[in-house]
Design a protein around this motif. Structure first.
Motif, PDB file in Angstrom:
ATOM      1  N   ASP A   4      42.636  48.557  26.247  1.00  0.00           N
ATOM      2  CA  ASP A   4      41.303  50.294  26.390  1.00  0.00           C
ATOM      3  C   ASP A   4      40.357  49.928  27.395  1.00  0.00           C
ATOM      4  OD1 ASP A   4      42.097  51.744  24.080  1.00  0.00           O
ATOM      5  OD2 ASP A   4      40.852  50.567  22.882  1.00  0.00           O
ATOM      6  N   GLY A   5      40.789  48.803  28.443  1.00  0.00           N
ATOM      7  CA  GLY A   5      40.171  48.078  29.703  1.00  0.00           C
ATOM      8  C   GLY A   5      40.593  48.376  30.731  1.00  0.00           C
ATOM      9  N   LEU A   6      39.911  47.543  32.080  1.00  0.00           N
ATOM     10  CA  LEU A   6      40.680  48.545  33.360  1.00  0.00           C
ATOM     11  C   LEU A   6      40.234  46.942  34.001  1.00  0.00           C
ATOM     12  CD1 LEU A   6      41.412  50.421  35.030  1.00  0.00           C
ATOM     13  CD2 LEU A   6      39.152  51.114  35.766  1.00  0.00           C
ATOM     14  N   PHE A   7      41.356  46.519  34.972  1.00  0.00           N
ATOM     15  CA  PHE A   7      41.600  45.296  35.002  1.00  0.00           C
ATOM     16  C   PHE A   7      41.256  46.143  36.481  1.00  0.00           C
ATOM     17  CE2 PHE A   7      44.145  41.038  36.017  1.00  0.00           C
ATOM     18  CZ  PHE A   7      42.391  40.590  36.240  1.00  0.00           C
ATOM     19  N   ILE A   8      40.469  45.342  37.241  1.00  0.00           N
ATOM     20  CA  ILE A   8      40.734  45.846  39.213  1.00  0.00           C
ATOM     21  C   ILE A   8      40.221  44.253  39.952  1.00  0.00           C
ATOM     22  CG2 ILE A   8      39.997  47.547  41.049  1.00  0.00           C
ATOM     23  CD1 ILE A   8      38.638  48.818  38.504  1.00  0.00           C
ATOM     24  N   VAL A   9      41.390  44.536  41.036  1.00  0.00           N
ATOM     25  CA  VAL A   9      41.397  42.918  41.725  1.00  0.00           C
ATOM     26  C   VAL A   9      40.814  43.318  42.752  1.00  0.00           C
ATOM     27  CG1 VAL A   9      42.824  40.712  42.582  1.00  0.00           C
ATOM     28  CG2 VAL A   9      42.023  41.532  39.893  1.00  0.00           C
ATOM     29  N   ILE A  10      40.021  42.630  44.361  1.00  0.00           N
ATOM     30  CA  ILE A  10      40.074  42.329  45.143  1.00  0.00           C
ATOM     31  C   ILE A  10      41.057  41.229  45.582  1.00  0.00           C
ATOM     32  CG2 ILE A  10      37.954  41.248  45.116  1.00  0.00           C
ATOM     33  CD1 ILE A  10      39.191  44.367  47.208  1.00  0.00           C
ATOM     34  N   GLU A  11      41.753  41.516  47.159  1.00  0.00           N
ATOM     35  CA  GLU A  11      42.696  40.560  47.828  1.00  0.00           C
ATOM     36  C   GLU A  11      41.781  40.517  49.072  1.00  0.00           C
ATOM     37  OE1 GLU A  11      44.960  37.869  46.483  1.00  0.00           O
ATOM     38  OE2 GLU A  11      44.652  38.609  44.502  1.00  0.00           O
ATOM     39  N   GLY A  12      42.967  38.957  49.638  1.00  0.00           N
ATOM     40  CA  GLY A  12      42.372  38.871  50.812  1.00  0.00           C
ATOM     41  C   GLY A  12      42.325  37.639  51.503  1.00  0.00           C
ATOM     42  N   LEU A  13      43.200  37.816  52.848  1.00  0.00           N
ATOM     43  CA  LEU A  13      42.362  36.439  54.019  1.00  0.00           C
ATOM     44  C   LEU A  13      41.002  35.934  53.873  1.00  0.00           C
ATOM     45  CD1 LEU A  13      44.879  36.718  55.911  1.00  0.00           C
ATOM     46  CD2 LEU A  13      45.312  35.112  54.138  1.00  0.00           C
ATOM     47  N   GLU A  14      41.148  34.192  54.379  1.00  0.00           N
ATOM     48  CA  GLU A  14      39.530  34.003  54.419  1.00  0.00           C
ATOM     49  C   GLU A  14      38.850  35.726  55.500  1.00  0.00           C
ATOM     50  OE1 GLU A  14      40.586  31.538  51.900  1.00  0.00           O
ATOM     51  OE2 GLU A  14      41.517  32.524  53.556  1.00  0.00           O
ATOM     52  N   GLY A  15      37.733  35.971  54.876  1.00  0.00           N
ATOM     53  CA  GLY A  15      37.287  36.857  56.553  1.00  0.00           C
ATOM     54  C   GLY A  15      37.419  38.191  56.742  1.00  0.00           C
ATOM     55  N   LEU A 103      48.005  37.527  42.790  1.00  0.00           N
ATOM     56  CA  LEU A 103      49.208  38.035  44.222  1.00  0.00           C
ATOM     57  C   LEU A 103      48.612  36.624  45.301  1.00  0.00           C
ATOM     58  CD1 LEU A 103      50.359  40.300  46.244  1.00  0.00           C
ATOM     59  CD2 LEU A 103      48.086  41.473  46.135  1.00  0.00           C
ATOM     60  N   SER A 104      47.380  36.421  44.903  1.00  0.00           N
ATOM     61  CA  SER A 104      46.761  35.209  45.718  1.00  0.00           C
ATOM     62  C   SER A 104      47.787  34.075  45.767  1.00  0.00           C
ATOM     63  CB  SER A 104      45.226  34.608  45.112  1.00  0.00           C
ATOM     64  OG  SER A 104      44.516  35.352  45.760  1.00  0.00           O
ATOM     65  N   SER A 105      48.490  33.802  44.660  1.00  0.00           N
ATOM     66  CA  SER A 105      49.494  32.660  44.569  1.00  0.00           C
ATOM     67  C   SER A 105      50.670  33.409  44.748  1.00  0.00           C
ATOM     68  CB  SER A 105      50.086  31.949  43.193  1.00  0.00           C
ATOM     69  OG  SER A 105      48.800  31.822  42.390  1.00  0.00           O
ATOM     70  N   LEU A 106      51.556  34.542  45.530  1.00  0.00           N
ATOM     71  CA  LEU A 106      52.311  34.862  46.233  1.00  0.00           C
ATOM     72  C   LEU A 106      52.571  34.581  46.810  1.00  0.00           C
ATOM     73  CD1 LEU A 106      55.047  36.682  46.201  1.00  0.00           C
ATOM     74  CD2 LEU A 106      53.783  38.554  46.056  1.00  0.00           C
ATOM     75  N   ALA A 107      51.103  34.705  47.680  1.00  0.00           N
ATOM     76  CA  ALA A 107      50.307  35.036  49.240  1.00  0.00           C
ATOM     77  C   ALA A 107      50.651  33.378  50.004  1.00  0.00           C
ATOM     78  CB  ALA A 107      49.496  35.292  49.447  1.00  0.00           C
ATOM     79  N   TYR A 108      49.768  32.924  49.130  1.00  0.00           N
ATOM     80  CA  TYR A 108      48.991  31.841  49.738  1.00  0.00           C
ATOM     81  C   TYR A 108      50.170  29.952  49.473  1.00  0.00           C
ATOM     82  CZ  TYR A 108      44.583  33.152  51.786  1.00  0.00           C
ATOM     83  OH  TYR A 108      42.909  33.626  51.694  1.00  0.00           O
ATOM     84  N   GLN A 109      50.688  30.251  48.415  1.00  0.00           N
ATOM     85  CA  GLN A 109      51.628  28.977  47.951  1.00  0.00           C
ATOM     86  C   GLN A 109      52.559  29.656  47.927  1.00  0.00           C
ATOM     87  OE1 GLN A 109      48.589  29.907  45.840  1.00  0.00           O
ATOM     88  NE2 GLN A 109      47.922  27.862  46.877  1.00  0.00           N
ATOM     89  N   LEU A 134      44.864  47.667  39.176  1.00  0.00           N
ATOM     90  CA  LEU A 134      44.189  48.455  40.463  1.00  0.00           C
ATOM     91  C   LEU A 134      44.819  46.912  41.441  1.00  0.00           C
ATOM     92  CD1 LEU A 134      44.564  50.424  42.627  1.00  0.00           C
ATOM     93  CD2 LEU A 134      42.064  51.194  42.000  1.00  0.00           C
ATOM     94  N   THR A 135      45.004  46.562  43.236  1.00  0.00           N
ATOM     95  CA  THR A 135      44.435  46.067  43.609  1.00  0.00           C
ATOM     96  C   THR A 135      44.594  46.168  44.917  1.00  0.00           C
ATOM     97  OG1 THR A 135      45.634  44.270  42.780  1.00  0.00           O
ATOM     98  CG2 THR A 135      45.387  43.813  44.567  1.00  0.00           C
ATOM     99  N   LEU A 136      42.900  46.300  45.280  1.00  0.00           N
ATOM    100  CA  LEU A 136      42.726  46.603  46.570  1.00  0.00           C
ATOM    101  C   LEU A 136      43.493  45.705  47.608  1.00  0.00           C
ATOM    102  CD1 LEU A 136      40.167  48.421  45.681  1.00  0.00           C
ATOM    103  CD2 LEU A 136      41.887  49.658  45.782  1.00  0.00           C
ATOM    104  N   TYR A 137      43.707  45.813  48.564  1.00  0.00           N
ATOM    105  CA  TYR A 137      44.102  44.400  49.320  1.00  0.00           C
ATOM    106  C   TYR A 137      43.406  44.883  50.605  1.00  0.00           C
ATOM    107  CZ  TYR A 137      46.797  41.844  52.873  1.00  0.00           C
ATOM    108  OH  TYR A 137      47.631  41.301  54.276  1.00  0.00           O
TER     109      TYR A 137
END
Length: 207
Positions: A4-15, A103-109, A134-137
């Motif tokens: 019943d919860g909600l999982f929201i993630v923020i992603e992006g490169l340094e800076g 998603l960070s691992s997909l991008a960085y590693q 939901l992921t905000l990149y």
């Protein structure tokens, strides 16, 4: 996993401005879901054990860290966080706000280190079908992002990578956003007020 919860993630490169973006998202969530439990996490890290691994993972050192070692440490942290913090919080009906996730691992590693196949395999082993709602990149030119990071102070081990590493990571981020409707790309090179408005608009359109 049904919850019943909600999982929201923020992603992006340094800076890219994740820290201020997280504040904007948290404020919006508190207004949108008054009285609802809000749990903040970060990756790698987010639990006492995972934070210990993070400290080793991020610190510059004389002994070079092998790419596979880096990858395995990330997923050790993620498995611990998901199983002991995120899933229980979602089961309680909480809103979980994550500073980075798979998603960070997909991008960085995957992109940066060229370990796409091991990333996919480890993601399947540790997460299965579990993913954010939901992921905000926050998308930004790596050169601009790294300059912002330098202005903040001393760079950590990842931030000291060459520009082409971050360019490969960005390509993976952009490809993932183009293929997954639950990943919304936001232009982080805009003025801060415009970025924050874009974040709010994205949240209102999806939630």
């Amino acid at each position: 996993m049904k919850h019943d919860g909600l999982f929201i993630v923020i992603e992006g490169l340094e800076g890219a401005g994740k820290s201020t973006a997280l504040s904007v998202i948290q404020q919006w969530l508190e207004q949108r879901f008054p009285g609802r439990e809000l749990v903040n996490t970060r990756e790698p890290g987010g639990t006492p054990l995972a934070e210990e691994i993070r400290a080793i993972w991020k610190a510059p050192r004389e002994e070079p860290m092998a790419p596979m070692t880096e990858l395995l440490m990330v997923y050790a942290c993620r498995a611990q966080l998901v199983e002991t913090v995120i899933k229980p919080a979602l089961a309680r009906g909480a809103v979980v706000l994550g500073d980075r996730h798979d998603l960070s691992s997909l991008a960085y590693q995957g992109g940066g280190r060229g370990l796409a196949e091991p990333v996919s395999a480890l993601s399947g082993i540790t997460l299965g079908t579990f993913k954010p709602d939901l992921t905000l990149y926050l998308d930004i030119d790596p050169a601009i992002g790294l300059e912002r990071a330098r202005q903040r102070g001393e760079l950590d081990r990842i931030e000291q990578e060459q520009l082409d590493f971050f360019q490969r990571a960005r390509q993976c981020y952009q490809s993932a956003a183009a293929e997954d409707d639950n990943i919304l790309e936001i232009d982080a090179s805009q003025p801060m007020a415009a970025v924050h408005q874009a974040i709010v608009t994205a949240l209102e359109s999806r939630l």
